[in-house]
Design a protein around this motif. Sequence first.
Motif, mmCIF file in Angstrom:
data_model
loop_
_atom_site.group_PDB
_atom_site.id
_atom_site.type_symbol
_atom_site.label_atom_id
_atom_site.label_comp_id
_atom_site.label_asym_id
_atom_site.label_seq_id
_atom_site.Cartn_x
_atom_site.Cartn_y
_atom_site.Cartn_z
ATOM 1 N N GLU A 94 7.368 -7.297 26.921
ATOM 2 C CA GLU A 94 7.438 -6.258 27.948
ATOM 3 C C GLU A 94 6.305 -6.375 28.964
ATOM 4 N N ALA A 95 5.160 -6.926 28.553
ATOM 5 C CA ALA A 95 4.010 -7.033 29.454
ATOM 6 C C ALA A 95 4.092 -8.244 30.377
ATOM 7 N N GLN B 213 -2.859 -10.388 28.371
ATOM 8 C CA GLN B 213 -3.375 -9.787 29.596
ATOM 9 C C GLN B 213 -4.808 -10.206 29.863
ATOM 10 N N ASP C 70 6.882 -6.748 42.210
ATOM 11 C CA ASP C 70 6.172 -5.872 41.270
ATOM 12 C C ASP C 70 5.085 -5.056 41.976
ATOM 13 N N SER D 46 3.731 -14.966 34.444
ATOM 14 C CA SER D 46 3.717 -15.115 32.984
ATOM 15 C C SER D 46 5.122 -15.025 32.414
ATOM 16 N N ALA E 115 0.002 -8.841 23.259
ATOM 17 C CA ALA E 115 0.060 -8.388 24.650
ATOM 18 C C ALA E 115 -1.339 -8.217 25.231
ATOM 19 N N GLU E 116 -2.252 -7.617 24.467
ATOM 20 C CA GLU E 116 -3.622 -7.416 24.946
ATOM 21 C C GLU E 116 -4.319 -8.751 25.205
ATOM 22 N N ASP F 193 5.736 -11.075 33.043
ATOM 23 C CA ASP F 193 6.611 -10.966 34.215
ATOM 24 C C ASP F 193 8.064 -11.195 33.811
ATOM 25 N N ALA G 156 5.737 -5.989 22.593
ATOM 26 C CA ALA G 156 4.733 -5.610 23.589
ATOM 27 C C ALA G 156 4.420 -6.777 24.523
ATOM 28 N N MET G 157 4.340 -7.984 23.983
ATOM 29 C CA MET G 157 4.088 -9.167 24.799
ATOM 30 C C MET G 157 5.251 -9.444 25.736
#
Length: 268
Positions: free
Chosen positions: A209-210, A183, A268, A195, A179-180, A212, A206-207
């Motif tokens: 959820e991060a 981003q 968003d 995304s 995820a980091e 779109d 995490a990816m």
Amino acid sequence: MADRNLLIFTDLDGTLLDHETYSYEAALSAIELLRQRGIGLVLASSKTAAEIAPLRAELGFSHCPAIVENGAGLMLPHMQAGEASGDYEKIQSALNMLPNELRSQFTGFSQMSVEDVIAVTGLTREASQLAKKRQFSEPGIFHGNREQREAFVEAAKAAGLIAKQGGRFLTFSFGGDKAEQMQAILAKQENETISIALGDAPNDIAMLEAADIGVIIANPAHDKIKHLIGEDHGKIIRASKNGPEGWNLAVLKLVEDHGALKSIKSKD
């Protein structure tokens, strides 16, 4: 016509690649559509740079960055394996300093022969050799019970290591996740980008959820990802089929529904 407002991030094993055969054949029609539309595909995997570099080239996306070793490292566009330095020896040293009654229950890739890697992954000899060329993380198998595993993870955390559970292995690094890295890649895009992330395992959550839009791919080889809050309002969806077949159907539909994705982004 190129469509550079979409960027797709995908896990590999059990998602784009079949969990057993490592084939992406069932996803070829969607991959070809991405190439035709000029949509980027960022591979995000626990695999090493040595493994990902040839696959990225084979798929036709060497111009895209790739997230390697569960997000502990990043391969820039056109970068070849081995061009970036890593912390592999420091990770091994930190693990070896943990209490022996716990450390002895964990067998990492550094302790495995090529034959061992073949046995636990089903990879070919050549692919197994590439899987051992690690720079940023140490995956392995914990042989103890759940209580011992939790104690091991906590001891590793106290030593500065981060543990992530993937579809096959428990992996340790000094930090960084998919995820980091996703981003960071999105932050460098010149235009506003939608995304889409696809994955099948807990280390993908995490990816998913991060992004779109997150797409959960079912993998019968392990427990399914728990219900995520994003599913309640359509930000996260579940593919209708497993592995690359589900990946293919989901990507085809989402790319064709690009207009609808733009409206989601604008809210968003």
